[in-house]
Write a protein that holds these residues in place. Structure first.
Motif, mmCIF file in Angstrom:
data_model
loop_
_atom_site.group_PDB
_atom_site.id
_atom_site.type_symbol
_atom_site.label_atom_id
_atom_site.label_comp_id
_atom_site.label_asym_id
_atom_site.label_seq_id
_atom_site.Cartn_x
_atom_site.Cartn_y
_atom_site.Cartn_z
ATOM 1 N N UNK A 1 -13.800 -17.688 -25.246
ATOM 2 C CA UNK A 1 -13.575 -16.281 -25.560
ATOM 3 C C UNK A 1 -12.390 -15.724 -24.758
ATOM 4 N N UNK A 2 -11.357 -15.231 -25.451
ATOM 5 C CA UNK A 2 -10.225 -14.621 -24.742
ATOM 6 C C UNK A 2 -10.694 -13.424 -23.915
ATOM 7 N N UNK A 3 -10.106 -13.234 -22.758
ATOM 8 C CA UNK A 3 -10.441 -12.080 -21.911
ATOM 9 C C UNK A 3 -9.197 -11.660 -21.143
ATOM 10 N N UNK A 4 -9.325 -10.542 -20.426
ATOM 11 C CA UNK A 4 -8.215 -10.077 -19.581
ATOM 12 C C UNK A 4 -8.669 -10.232 -18.131
ATOM 13 N N UNK A 5 -8.144 -11.221 -17.404
ATOM 14 C CA UNK A 5 -8.582 -11.429 -16.028
ATOM 15 C C UNK A 5 -8.248 -10.203 -15.165
ATOM 16 N N UNK A 6 -9.184 -9.849 -14.276
ATOM 17 C CA UNK A 6 -8.939 -8.753 -13.346
ATOM 18 C C UNK A 6 -7.654 -8.974 -12.559
#
Ligand SMILES: [Zn+2]
Length: 247
Positions: A54-59
């Motif tokens: 699942x694509x995400x936006x890393x902190x």
């Protein structure tokens, strides 16, 4: 870390959604998952809420961008509190005195005299977004964009490169927390964070922003103030103006 004797008063949590307006590419490593013929893949969580890859936006990506943009407007200082050159050799600020160092910490902590105040979560897709991906994309949760270099003489497209992107309309949710110590003001903590989010809206997230990628919008859902009083009071605000009045 000598000499910091201010008490931790509260933590402000900004719950927000990041809405993707144009194809977003935050690069992952190639050995993460191998997809035939793709040159640049996006970073993904192996498992998330029962879903795979699942694509995400890393902190870390969001935090890095916030910091890099803020350093153009907040002024780094030297030992005698005199403002010095911005963006020194392309390195992060390590003055230990400016608002950026107050929030993010002095780079490599050489001049760190205060605790780091900012925490940025990973931002993960909403269930609605994952459903949309499942319905409109075939098998993958992303689109593949092909870009070429145009041969100046022949006018033909050459050297196609394939870049994986998160599609516009995707929404990621998460939060940003700021620790508030004695003497901190709204302006030099939450105000600075909000400014950085606005600067990202004017700029971009991820790669290839100069070619239209990575336009995003921050939808701030709520501001939660948790006070470290004996009874740990927690108050939620819809508008930042209401939080401002509580500082
Ligand atoms: Zn600094």
């Amino acid at each position: 870390m000598s000499g910091f004797d201010k008490a931790l008063k509260s933590v402000v949590k900004i719950n927000c959604n990041i809405e993707v307006l144009t194809g977003l590419h935050i690069g992952g490593s190639k050995d993460n998952i191998e997809i035939g013929g793709i040159d640049n893949i996006v970073i993904k969580l192996h498992f998330y809420n029962g879903h795979r890859d699942v694509p995400y936006i890393p902190g870390s990506s969001l935090k890095g961008k916030m910091r890099a943009l803020l350093e153009w407007v907040e002024k780094p200082m030297d030992n005698s509190s005199k403002v010095i050159a911005l963006a020194k050799n392309g390195k992060p600020c390590d003055c230990g005195k400016c608002n950026v160092c107050r929030l993010f910490g002095a780079h490599q902590s050489k001049n760190a005299v205060e605790p780091v105040r900012l925490r940025v979560d990973d931002f993960c897709p909403t269930e609605d977004t994952i459903n949309t991906w499942t319905n409109v994309l075939e098998g993958l949760y992303t689109e593949i964009k092909t870009e070429n270099i145009i041969d100046r003489i022949k006018g033909t497209a050459e050297h196609p490169r394939h870049t994986e992107r998160v599609i516009p309309g995707s929404v990621f949710e998460g939060s940003i927390s700021i620790r508030i110590y004695e003497g901190d003001t709204f302006e030099n903590t939450v105000g600075v964070v909000l400014k950085s989010l606005e600067m990202i809206e004017d700029d971009y997230l991820g790669g290839s922003g100069s070619r239209g990628y990575g336009r995003v919008r921050f939808d701030k859902k709520s501001f939660v103030l948790k006070k470290y009083t004996p009874n740990l009071e927690e108050i939620s605000f819809e508008k930042v103006e209401d939080l401002k009045g509580k500082f």
